[in-house]
Enzyme design. Structure first.
Site, PDB file in Angstrom:
ATOM      1  N   TYR A 442      14.828  21.572  56.179  1.00 32.29           N
ATOM      2  CA  TYR A 442      15.766  22.501  57.060  1.00 32.29           C
ATOM      3  C   TYR A 442      14.911  23.368  58.003  1.00 32.29           C
ATOM      4  O   TYR A 442      13.487  23.365  58.253  1.00 32.29           O
ATOM      5  CB  TYR A 442      16.861  23.300  56.136  1.00 32.29           C
ATOM      6  CG  TYR A 442      16.098  24.237  55.110  1.00 32.29           C
ATOM      7  CD1 TYR A 442      16.762  25.003  54.221  1.00 32.29           C
ATOM      8  CD2 TYR A 442      14.693  24.745  55.030  1.00 32.29           C
ATOM      9  CE1 TYR A 442      16.294  25.968  53.494  1.00 32.29           C
ATOM     10  CE2 TYR A 442      14.205  25.761  54.289  1.00 32.29           C
ATOM     11  CZ  TYR A 442      14.911  26.519  53.233  1.00 32.29           C
ATOM     12  OH  TYR A 442      14.568  27.121  52.569  1.00 32.29           O
ATOM     13  N   GLU A 443      15.785  23.765  58.799  1.00 31.81           N
ATOM     14  CA  GLU A 443      14.992  24.548  60.152  1.00 31.81           C
ATOM     15  C   GLU A 443      14.342  23.463  60.989  1.00 31.81           C
ATOM     16  O   GLU A 443      13.600  23.937  61.517  1.00 31.81           O
ATOM     17  CB  GLU A 443      14.204  25.661  59.796  1.00 31.81           C
ATOM     18  CG  GLU A 443      14.978  26.763  58.777  1.00 31.81           C
ATOM     19  CD  GLU A 443      15.962  27.286  59.536  1.00 31.81           C
ATOM     20  OE1 GLU A 443      16.437  27.138  60.820  1.00 31.81           O
ATOM     21  OE2 GLU A 443      17.045  27.813  58.677  1.00 31.81           O
ATOM     22  N   GLY A 444      14.876  22.316  61.144  1.00 33.12           N
ATOM     23  CA  GLY A 444      14.240  21.010  61.817  1.00 33.12           C
ATOM     24  C   GLY A 444      13.317  20.443  60.774  1.00 33.12           C
ATOM     25  O   GLY A 444      12.450  20.894  60.493  1.00 33.12           O
TER      26      GLY A 444
END
Length: 598
Positions: A442-444
């Protein structure tokens, strides 16, 4: 049951002996009076909160998980979470590094960084509830109107209200240009917002009075793609003019994801059904404001894995000292026992030292990054602000991806130390592995971070920022190049510093001919860059340790630091040779594979 002891000594070493953070603060008026004693005292109490209040809830929270009432759309967090959050708020921890203008304590961000490392070690799932709020606070502090700041920041600073970031939708992950959530202007200047969001961490819970959602949506006349995205404040409860809470807004939890890890955190499917929101920043410029929160979150996710690396290491080390099995290959070491502790075996030490080296190297990078962030925001010299922001921009994808890759590796290695017991829930190790796995996604995802590093942060400015970091490496090499005791640390760092310039240029030229060459090399490239950064900090830590020992300091901490540095450069740093070779293999072996992937 697992254990956790806050690594205060190592934090103090990095802050005060390696980076000398208080000297950095002298040039910033708001922090000029902050001294070593203040920082240490605050972090000692922070460690008590982490280890005594939220760490005991980690396994139970994972077992119980969150419960959604589908009629009311309310979420009950695991037993003890709400009470722990009340203690957190009453202790003033939410306000630690926030702006005094909105009720914050105004302490340097480095203090908040260390607080969050300890809380992530203690209980990552719990820590995500207040953690998301810091990113939302930062976005509003930077781009909110005075009225928005006055309405929301005091309550977010105190911790009475929490925040989220609502980006992802069911049909699009990181490609936010595909989003469909709509925002219709109303006559009173607000907006009616409709759509669906998924994977919203801490998206609904019972720990705070209100949840301030930052929602990306499209205006009716918005251009297509990412250039047509706007950002809106959409509170769970409307806020009246006097600051009190009004009616429920049309935004609610439609479901909770059943996840592999972080079970104690509510990962919500958010339904937005005609909710009323207010615009943050300019129309169609939502990503500009959201990137403030996203970059904060990326640094925060790296910190999550740093925390897990540390706690996994501590537990594996304790187990290895206690567990007896087989005899040492060089003869019995515990002659009074039927077998030796497994810590005598070389490969057990390799696994332990891998986690230790990644934790301590990661801590140095995370603290350094927090100092850069402080200077980018608060230094009176515009050039220093600009240079700090540029360097932080380079290091952010490395912090996110390198620390999370290393964190999952370390947690798995530490689980391996336990043998079959590492698979059993009561020891806590399998939870650390499961929780660490999400941080790479997550978060890229880490591949996206790698593309960001190589494509934007390095090749995007022809390596100018990378060269600035290279100057830091070069200065250290010049300073210690003739010191024989530093040779084992400086020589490999100097070699990689020279190699990475040629390596980067080569990939850049290939990428001009075929963009897939950048995509094929990016992940390997980020790990090479990560080792360059870690190598720099490990050399600096070894430098300080050697100086202390030469001065007659008999603290075994410095001997341990040198031994760990030697392990890192001998066993982990050489990975760069393989990575550069695989990166140079190019894109053809990946893209010319239609038959293989038919």
């Amino acid at each position: 049951m697992p254990v956790y002891n806050p690594p205060l000594r190592d934090m103090q070493f990095v802050m005060h002996e390696v980076l000398n953070v208080t000297a950095e603060f002298q040039s910033m008026p708001q922090h000029a009076e902050v001294d070593v004693e203040t920082i240490n005292a605050v972090l000692e109490e922070a460690g008590k909160f982490a280890s005594q209040v939220i760490f005991p809830l980690n396994i139970s929270g994972d077992t119980e998980g969150c419960q959604l009432d589908r009629e009311t759309h309310e979420v009950k967090t695991p037993t003890g979470f709400k009470e722990a959050y009340k203690t957190y708020v009453e202790g003033g921890w939410a306000a630690l590094s926030c702006d005094p203008a909105y009720g914050g304590q105004g302490l340097p961000l480095v203090v908040n960084q260390c607080l969050y490392e300890m809380m992530n070690s203690a209980n990552q799932a719990w820590t995500m509830y207040p953690g998301l709020t810091h990113g939302a606070y930062a976005a509003l502090h930077t781009y909110g109107t005075d009225a928005q700041k006055d309405t929301y920041l005091p309550k977010m600073t105190s911790g009475e209200w929490t925040g989220t970031m609502c980006l992802t939708e069911p049909h699009c992950g990181t490609d936010l240009g595909l989003m469909r959530t709509k925002a219709e202007p109303l006559a009173d200047g607000t907006y009616k917002i409709t759509g669906n969001k998924i994977f919203i961490s801490a998206g609904e819970h019972d720990m705070a009075d209100n949840i301030i959602h930052l929602v990306l949506a499209r205006l009716p006349d918005a251009p297509p793609g990412i250039k047509g995205v706007s950002l809106f404040i959409v509170p769970k409860f409307h806020v009246k003019a006097d600051g009190s809470l009004g009616e429920r807004n049309g935004i609610y939890c439609g479901g909770l994801e059943h996840k592999m890890g972080i079970h104690g955190n509510a990962t919500a499917q958010i339904v937005i059904d005609g909710a009323i929101g207010t615009l943050v920043g300019q129309p169609n410029k939502g990503m500009q404001a959201m990137f403030v929160m996203m970059n904060a979150a990326r640094l925060g996710v790296g910190n999550q894995s740093l925390g897990l690396t540390e706690v996994a290491y501590q537990n594996a080390l304790a187990y290895a000292k206690d567990r007896i099995q087989m005899r040492s290959l060089t003869g019995p070491k515990a002659k009074d026992k039927p077998a030796d502790p497994i810590i005598v075996h070389p490969d057990v030490r390799r696994m332990l030292l891998t986690a230790k080296a990644y934790a301590e190297g990661g801590r140095a990078l995370a603290i350094y990054s927090s100092v850069l962030l402080e200077k980018a925001h608060n230094h009176p010299d515009e050039k220093v602000r600009k240079d700090s922001d540029e360097m932080l921009s380079l290091l952010t994808p490395i912090t996110k991806a390198f620390l999370t890759d290393n964190g999952y590796n370390a947690a798995t290695q530490c689980q391996q130390v336990f043998g079959g017991h590492g698979y059993i829930k009561e020891w806590g190790m399998e939870q650390f592995v499961r929780d660490a796995r999400i941080n790479m996604i997550y978060e890229g995802t880490n591949t996206i971070q790698s593309l960001d590093l190589l494509g934007r942060k390095v090749l995007g400015n022809n390596g100018a920022t990378l060269k600035k970091f290279g100057k830091l490496v070069g200065a250290l090499v010049m300073e210690e190049g003739v010191n024989e005791k530093m040779a084992e640390f400086i020589n490999p760092l100097a070699v990689l510093g020279e190699q990475i310039t040629k390596f980067t240029t080569e990939i850049g030229f290939k990428g001009l001919q075929n963009a897939d060459e950048v995509g094929a090399a990016a992940v390997d490239y980020l790990r090479v860059a990560g080792h360059l950064v870690f190598g720099y900090f490990w050399a600096r830590m070894a430098q300080v340790a050697l100086r202390e020992i030469a001065a007659g300091n008999t603290d075994p901490f410095y001997v341990a630091k040198l031994q760990t540095a030697r392990f890192y450069f001998a066993k982990l740093f050489p990975e760069t040779a393989t990575l550069m070779r695989t990166a140079r293999a190019g894109s053809k072996v990946l893209m010319d594979t239609d038959a293989a992937l038919a």
